[in-house]
Every structure is written in C-alpha cells, then in structure tokens.
Write a protein that holds these residues in place. Structure first.
Motif, PDB file in Angstrom:
ATOM      1  N   ARG A  59      69.126 -23.734 -64.743  1.00 57.64           N
ATOM      2  CA  ARG A  59      68.146 -24.790 -65.028  1.00 57.64           C
ATOM      3  C   ARG A  59      68.858 -26.123 -65.271  1.00 57.64           C
ATOM      4  NH1 ARG A  59      64.032 -22.842 -69.032  1.00 57.64           N
ATOM      5  NH2 ARG A  59      63.017 -22.146 -67.143  1.00 57.64           N
ATOM      6  N   GLU A  85      68.442 -29.478 -62.992  1.00 58.07           N
ATOM      7  CA  GLU A  85      67.980 -30.748 -63.547  1.00 58.07           C
ATOM      8  C   GLU A  85      68.977 -31.870 -63.293  1.00 58.07           C
ATOM      9  OE1 GLU A  85      66.796 -30.117 -67.604  1.00 58.07           O
ATOM     10  OE2 GLU A  85      64.882 -29.247 -66.992  1.00 58.07           O
ATOM     11  N   SER A 106      63.968 -33.337 -63.579  1.00 58.28           N
ATOM     12  CA  SER A 106      63.350 -32.520 -64.619  1.00 58.28           C
ATOM     13  C   SER A 106      62.441 -31.438 -64.039  1.00 58.28           C
ATOM     14  CB  SER A 106      62.530 -33.424 -65.550  1.00 58.28           C
ATOM     15  OG  SER A 106      61.846 -32.645 -66.493  1.00 58.28           O
ATOM     16  N   LEU A 107      62.355 -30.319 -64.741  1.00 63.76           N
ATOM     17  CA  LEU A 107      61.428 -29.251 -64.387  1.00 63.76           C
ATOM     18  C   LEU A 107      60.095 -29.408 -65.103  1.00 63.76           C
ATOM     19  CD1 LEU A 107      63.772 -26.138 -64.452  1.00 63.76           C
ATOM     20  CD2 LEU A 107      62.623 -27.100 -62.484  1.00 63.76           C
TER      21      LEU A 107
END
Length: 121
Positions: A38, A42, A47-48
């Motif tokens: 993750r 990013e 951004s997620l």
C-alpha cells in the motif's frame, strides 16, 4: 490404552498449537506485506482514499447558478433574459430592484404558456 490416548491427545494439542501459531504468524506477515505494498502504491500512484479524489464542496448559490444557467441555455432564452436570470441567481439573498422584479415578472409571464403546456395531461 490410557497412555496411548494421552499421547494422541498431546499430539492433537501440539498440532493445534503449531497450526494456531502458524496462522498468527502468516497473518502478521501478510499484514506487513499489505502495508508495504500500500505504501509503495501510494508513493507511485497516489492515495487510496476515495475521498481524496472527490471534488471540493460547492456552495449552494454557485450550484444553483450553474443549474439555472444550464437550464436557461437549454430553453434558448434571449441573451437579455439570460442575463436577468443570471443576475438574480448571483444576487441570491440580496433584495430585488424594481427593474429586476419587473423584468422577472415579464419573463415569467412570457414562459407561462410553456409551463401550462408541460403540466397539461
């Protein structure tokens, strides 16, 4: 016989303990890998968080002005009528001038047959 049952029971408990420990270990390992993936994503792509892609809030007056302007353009009103409605929308909350009121009343009267036709069964 009793010793054999005890040995089997201890073996089952030991296997369950080893299985539980392995499960916890794999979950911790997977959680760490997921966080690393993750973080890499990013850094590379952004951004997620879906909220970070949403447009900012629009004030009610600006939203109303945009919708009414689009509606005016869709009806094909004359330019001076467009300007009258646009001025009124931009001045939401401010008092009407006599000129605005007369112009708006004339516009409403002009569009009344179209409104009546739309509402007719």
């Amino acid at each position: 016989m009793r010793a054999r049952a005890r040995a089997i029971l201890l073996l089952v408990v030991a296997l369950a303990g080893v299985g539980g420990a392995a499960t916890v270990g794999f979950r911790v390992y997977a959680a760490r890998r997921l966080e690393q993936a993750r973080a890499r994503f990013e850094v590379d792509a952004g951004s997620l968080d879906p909220a970070s892609y949403a447009p900012g809030p629009v004030e009610a007056e600006a939203n109303a002005a945009a919708w009414l302007t689009a509606g005016i353009e869709a009806t094909g009103l004359a330019t001076e009528q467009q300007e009258l409605v646009t001025r009124r929308v931009q001045a939401l909350g401010s008092p009407w001038t006599a000129e605005d009121e007369a112009g708006f009343d004339a516009l409403i009267a002009k569009l009344e047959p179209a409104r009546a036709q739309m509402e007719a069964p």
